[in-house]
Design an enzyme around this catalytic site. Structure first.
Site, PDB file in Angstrom:
ATOM      1  N   ASP A  33      30.200  39.918  36.548  1.00  0.00           N
ATOM      2  CA  ASP A  33      31.340  39.585  37.396  1.00  0.00           C
ATOM      3  C   ASP A  33      32.575  40.297  36.820  1.00  0.00           C
ATOM      4  OD1 ASP A  33      32.439  37.633  39.617  1.00  0.00           O
ATOM      5  OD2 ASP A  33      33.653  37.174  37.873  1.00  0.00           O
TER       6      ASP A  33
ATOM      7  N   HIS B 224      24.867  35.615  42.967  1.00  0.00           N
ATOM      8  CA  HIS B 224      25.928  36.201  42.143  1.00  0.00           C
ATOM      9  C   HIS B 224      25.811  35.879  40.660  1.00  0.00           C
ATOM     10  CE1 HIS B 224      29.812  37.906  41.279  1.00  0.00           C
ATOM     11  NE2 HIS B 224      30.251  36.767  40.768  1.00  0.00           N
TER      12      HIS B 224
END
Length: 331
Positions: free
Chosen positions: A106, A308
């Site tokens: 991320d 994610h």
């Protein structure tokens, strides 16, 4: 606290660039530095410590500035990518090392990619999870995000001082449960990965469902661990991380002269096919980015059904990919 051999994770604080950073470490050998994203902490790498340490590496995961157990500078402009790269380069030296392999997920991925671009002398290799190298060395300007997704796009929503801060800190348990679930491959399937857009008149998490039960990769004990990591900052628990987003345009200004510069060290890219990043960066653009900006890409790994939270949702596959990459670097 002295570093302890692999067997259990040792914790301590290190002062780097005037900021007190919490680090967790395990093992002996070449340094592998793990950089988390938002809203995470060192704990998001919990599954990678022992396997990498057993394989002969010194594994260090840092709570990056503003996050979790690390210090939270007051000024918004203390969270630019140049500050974050400075933290990584300073931390390598503070750990008594000359070089490291960087692994970022991320927001940690842009930090890892940018550090490798600016200081290849310190980086043996770089692995990006979820976020690929980007031509700006940071995230695209907010004007582009606003044009594509509107005012409700989460990065735009985050710009309002104190708003997302208060909403996320109101109930940290619910924040972590809802964000981890909604961004994962276990969320209810619709038309595939979706960009996070807040509806008009809604609060940040209004459209983010509370899971009936946690997915298999996430336990209540895991949620408690993240909540405990963030507890010391109270109402400002998420402000440090949000300030990273509040420097997106500043990053583009500061790094404008380096836009398009490729990463010149060996690289690995790992992402799930249900990652929300796929809604922001289409596959054809992804291929171009990796070809142009990671010319020494060793391997691209796509994880079916994974969202994610790459290394948390698919720990064994991510660890295997990292070990394979490390063996490649070691020859």
């Amino acid at each position: 606290m002295t570093k302890q051999a692999y067997g259990r994770i040792a914790h301590r604080h290190v002062e780097v660039n005037g900021v007190r950073l919490h680090v967790a470490e395990q093992g002996e050998g070449p340094l592998v530095l793990l950089l988390h994203g938002f809203p995470e902490s060192w704990y998001s790498w919990r599954h990678q410590f022992a396997p990498l340490a057993e394989a002969g590496y010194r594994v260090v995961a840092v709570d990056q500035r503003g996050f979790a157990r690390s210090e939270q500078p007051e000024s918004v402009d203390a969270y630019t990518l140049l500050h974050l790269v400075g933290d990584v380069t300073g931390l390598i030296g503070a750990l008594g090392e000359e070089r490291a392999v960087l692994v970022g997920h991320d927001w940690g991925a842009p930090v890892a990619w940018t550090t490798a671009t600016l200081r290849p002398d310190l980086v043996r290799g770089v692995a990006g999870l979820s976020v690929p190298p980007l031509p700006t060395l940071g995230l695209p300007p907010l004007a582009q995000a606003r044009e594509r997704f509107g005012e409700g796009f989460y990065q735009i929503y985050f710009q309002r001082p104190g708003v997302a801060d208060a909403e996320l800190a109101q109930d940290p348990h619910a924040t972590f449960r809802r964000m981890f679930y909604s961004g994962s491959g276990d969320r209810p399937r619709g038309s595939g990965p979706q960009a996070w857009v807040v509806g008009e008149g809604e609060r940040l998490l209004d459209g983010v469902a509370e899971p009936e039960r946690l997915p298999d990769w996430l336990s209540e004990a895991d949620i408690e661990a993240f909540v405990a990591d963030y507890a010391e900052h109270g109402e400002r628990a998420f402000t440090g991380g949000l300030n990273w987003y509040r420097n997106i345009d500043r990053n583009n200004e500061l790094l404008a002269g380096l836009a398009g510069r490729p990463v010149e060290v060996p690289a690995l890219y790992v992402a799930g096919d249900q990652d929300m990043v796929a809604a922001v960066i289409p596959e054809d653009a992804m291929r171009v980015l990796l070809a142009n900006l990671a010319p020494k890409l060793y391997r691209r790994v796509t994880l079916p059904g994974i969202g994610h939270w790459t290394q948390q949702e698919s720990p064994a596959e991510v660890t295997d990919a990292l070990l394979d990459f490390l063996r490649h670097l070691d020859g």
